[in-house]
Design an enzyme around this catalytic site. Structure first.
Site, mmCIF file in Angstrom:
data_model
loop_
_atom_site.group_PDB
_atom_site.id
_atom_site.type_symbol
_atom_site.label_atom_id
_atom_site.label_comp_id
_atom_site.label_asym_id
_atom_site.label_seq_id
_atom_site.Cartn_x
_atom_site.Cartn_y
_atom_site.Cartn_z
ATOM 1 N N GLU A 45 85.802 -12.374 -75.417
ATOM 2 C CA GLU A 45 84.605 -12.380 -76.150
ATOM 3 C C GLU A 45 84.043 -11.244 -76.454
ATOM 4 O O GLU A 45 84.261 -10.159 -76.133
ATOM 5 C CB GLU A 45 83.529 -13.291 -75.497
ATOM 6 C CG GLU A 45 82.139 -13.507 -76.212
ATOM 7 C CD GLU A 45 81.124 -14.254 -75.321
ATOM 8 O OE1 GLU A 45 81.655 -15.344 -74.813
ATOM 9 O OE2 GLU A 45 79.837 -13.785 -75.356
ATOM 10 N N TYR A 65 75.111 -27.656 -80.336
ATOM 11 C CA TYR A 65 76.291 -28.237 -79.573
ATOM 12 C C TYR A 65 75.927 -29.517 -79.137
ATOM 13 O O TYR A 65 74.877 -29.696 -78.510
ATOM 14 C CB TYR A 65 76.522 -27.084 -78.427
ATOM 15 C CG TYR A 65 77.091 -26.031 -78.722
ATOM 16 C CD1 TYR A 65 78.099 -25.533 -80.015
ATOM 17 C CD2 TYR A 65 77.439 -25.073 -77.741
ATOM 18 C CE1 TYR A 65 78.604 -24.273 -80.200
ATOM 19 C CE2 TYR A 65 78.263 -23.483 -78.076
ATOM 20 C CZ TYR A 65 78.859 -23.571 -79.257
ATOM 21 O OH TYR A 65 79.586 -22.366 -79.711
ATOM 22 N N ARG A 100 73.939 -17.043 -84.128
ATOM 23 C CA ARG A 100 75.257 -16.293 -84.271
ATOM 24 C C ARG A 100 74.964 -14.740 -84.676
ATOM 25 O O ARG A 100 75.790 -13.813 -84.209
ATOM 26 C CB ARG A 100 76.074 -17.016 -85.204
ATOM 27 C CG ARG A 100 76.516 -18.450 -84.832
ATOM 28 C CD ARG A 100 77.107 -18.714 -83.708
ATOM 29 N NE ARG A 100 77.626 -19.680 -83.504
ATOM 30 C CZ ARG A 100 78.177 -20.258 -82.229
ATOM 31 N NH1 ARG A 100 78.432 -19.431 -81.372
ATOM 32 N NH2 ARG A 100 78.324 -21.634 -82.140
ATOM 33 N N ARG A 135 66.696 -21.664 -69.695
ATOM 34 C CA ARG A 135 66.405 -20.926 -70.835
ATOM 35 C C ARG A 135 65.943 -21.732 -71.963
ATOM 36 O O ARG A 135 64.822 -21.492 -72.370
ATOM 37 C CB ARG A 135 67.715 -20.208 -71.466
ATOM 38 C CG ARG A 135 67.411 -19.467 -72.672
ATOM 39 C CD ARG A 135 68.725 -18.616 -73.423
ATOM 40 N NE ARG A 135 69.994 -19.375 -73.391
ATOM 41 C CZ ARG A 135 70.962 -18.832 -73.890
ATOM 42 N NH1 ARG A 135 71.200 -17.842 -74.020
ATOM 43 N NH2 ARG A 135 72.271 -19.687 -73.859
ATOM 44 N N TYR A 143 76.607 -21.802 -65.807
ATOM 45 C CA TYR A 143 76.280 -21.499 -67.351
ATOM 46 C C TYR A 143 75.266 -22.533 -67.752
ATOM 47 O O TYR A 143 74.176 -22.447 -68.609
ATOM 48 C CB TYR A 143 77.276 -21.414 -68.367
ATOM 49 C CG TYR A 143 77.109 -21.122 -69.455
ATOM 50 C CD1 TYR A 143 76.124 -19.891 -69.789
ATOM 51 C CD2 TYR A 143 77.508 -22.002 -70.452
ATOM 52 C CE1 TYR A 143 75.835 -19.654 -71.289
ATOM 53 C CE2 TYR A 143 77.113 -21.772 -71.933
ATOM 54 C CZ TYR A 143 76.558 -20.665 -72.235
ATOM 55 O OH TYR A 143 76.122 -20.616 -73.472
HETATM 56 C C1 3EB Z 1 79.675 -19.355 -77.672
HETATM 57 O O1 3EB Z 1 79.938 -19.225 -78.939
HETATM 58 C C2 3EB Z 1 80.306 -18.373 -76.646
HETATM 59 O O2 3EB Z 1 74.560 -18.485 -73.979
HETATM 60 O O3 3EB Z 1 73.666 -16.758 -74.806
HETATM 61 C C3 3EB Z 1 78.084 -16.627 -77.007
HETATM 62 C C4 3EB Z 1 77.058 -15.877 -77.107
HETATM 63 C C5 3EB Z 1 78.281 -17.476 -75.901
HETATM 64 C C6 3EB Z 1 75.830 -16.202 -76.498
HETATM 65 C C7 3EB Z 1 74.638 -17.646 -74.811
HETATM 66 C C8 3EB Z 1 77.068 -17.786 -75.217
HETATM 67 C C9 3EB Z 1 75.605 -17.155 -75.583
HETATM 68 O O4 3EB Z 1 79.123 -20.677 -77.458
HETATM 69 C C10 3EB Z 1 79.345 -18.213 -75.837
#
Ligand code: 3EB
Length: 301
Positions: A292, A180, A193, A129, A122
């Site tokens: 999720e 992050y 989001r 990406r 990941y």
């Molecule tokens: C998160 O909130 C959970 O890498 O495109 C959610 C939605 C998550 C998209 C992405 C990852 C992605 O981090 C994981």
């Protein structure tokens, strides 16, 4: 079962399928086993449609929308460069075809939790990406990033022409994924989001894959029911931005198939008023996440 219809905002009346996530198709737009027969999402748009071939991608377009998808074999050593190249190509092709607003991306990553630390698949995907976005001038859209079960990286993207109003949103309960901290990998995940879209009086609100993460930390690592409840608080916090819109489609990605019944039971109390989810068996981007959820909101008719 009939597919769930999701109508993209647009001016025409006649709606035709632009793309369809058929969760039973093989090969389809993802590789995740459907656990309940909530079988497909049909995303439709108004106006004439054409097929598109754009480098590694194929898809369909209307005057307002472009949908492109691809899948490519990838492993621990190739995932970063494959992700970078596919993203660079996706952005370049969309640009060239005249669609400049990313709306929604779905990513399905092979062996998503394999590899230690920064070598985790990941994180390699996120790295590539982010590199694919480097130097390009795009706003990040809503996305999903979960596991693929067949060794292929799947990328699907919905892109809009400038006539469609598109707004991206963050969740006040969570640090933006693109911010992050370094502990989650060399490059942060590139997504928003949620993404809202409007044309005239037609609206659609697309929530990203949403999990039990508060600020940037996973909560309730050991408990499916509590993860669902935390996820519900995250969903509610995003839904509150457009209180007149109601959920019309939900996908629920579940790490352990044996949690299926417990998950559906917990969902019915945790998400009252939400439609039955398309429940998909899939690994998730953090090994401590069990569930999720992604959702589509629209005006009630
Ligand atoms: C998160 O909130 C959970 O890498 O495109 C959610 C939605 C998550 C998209 C992405 C990852 C992605 O981090 C994981």
């Amino acid at each position: 079962m009939r597919p769930t219809n999701i109508q993209l905002p647009g001016l025409g009346v006649e709606q035709d399928a632009l793309f369809e996530f058929d969760f039973h198709a093989d090969p389809g737009l993802l590789s995740a086993a459907p656990l309940v027969p909530a079988s497909a999402e049909r995303w439709s748009a108004s106006g004439a449609r054409r097929s598109v071939r754009a480098g590694s991608f194929v898809g369909q377009c209307t005057d307002d929308y472009l949908f492109l998808h691809t899948s490519k074999a990838a492993n621990a050593t190739t995932l970063r460069s494959t992700s970078r190249d596919l993203y660079a190509e996706l952005l370049e092709q969309a640009q060239k075809l005249g669609y400049h607003q990313l709306v929604r991306i779905w990513n399905y990553v092979p062996d998503i939790n394999a590899g230690e630390g920064d070598a985790e698949n990941y994180r390699q995907f996120c790295w590539g990406r982010a590199e694919g976005f480097d130097g390009a001038d795009w706003l990040l859209p809503a996305a999903t990033g979960t596991g693929s079960a067949d060794g292929n990286l799947y990328v699907s993207a919905l892109v809009a022409r400038s006539g469609i109003e598109v707004r991206h949103h963050e969740n006040p309960r969570q640090i933006s994924a693109f911010q992050y901290p370094r502990v989650y990998g060399p490059r942060a995940p590139s997504f928003a989001r949620a993404t809202y879209m409007r044309s005239g009086s037609q609206e659609l609100y697309l929530l990203s894959g949403t999990a039990s993460i508060v600020n940037h930390e996973t909560r309730h690592a050991d408990c499916l029911a509590k993860q669902l409840e935390e996820t519900a608080r995250n969903v509610a916090s995003l839904a509150a931005l457009y209180p007149h819109l109601k959920p019309i489609a939900v996908r629920c990605y579940l790490r352990h198939a044996e949690d299926q019944e417990a998950c559906l039971r917990a969902y019915s109390t945790t998400f009252p008023g939400f439609p039955k989810p398309a429940l998909l068996h899939s690994a998730l981007c953090r090994s401590d996440l069990l569930v999720e959820l992604e959702a589509v909101f629209a005006a009630p008719n």
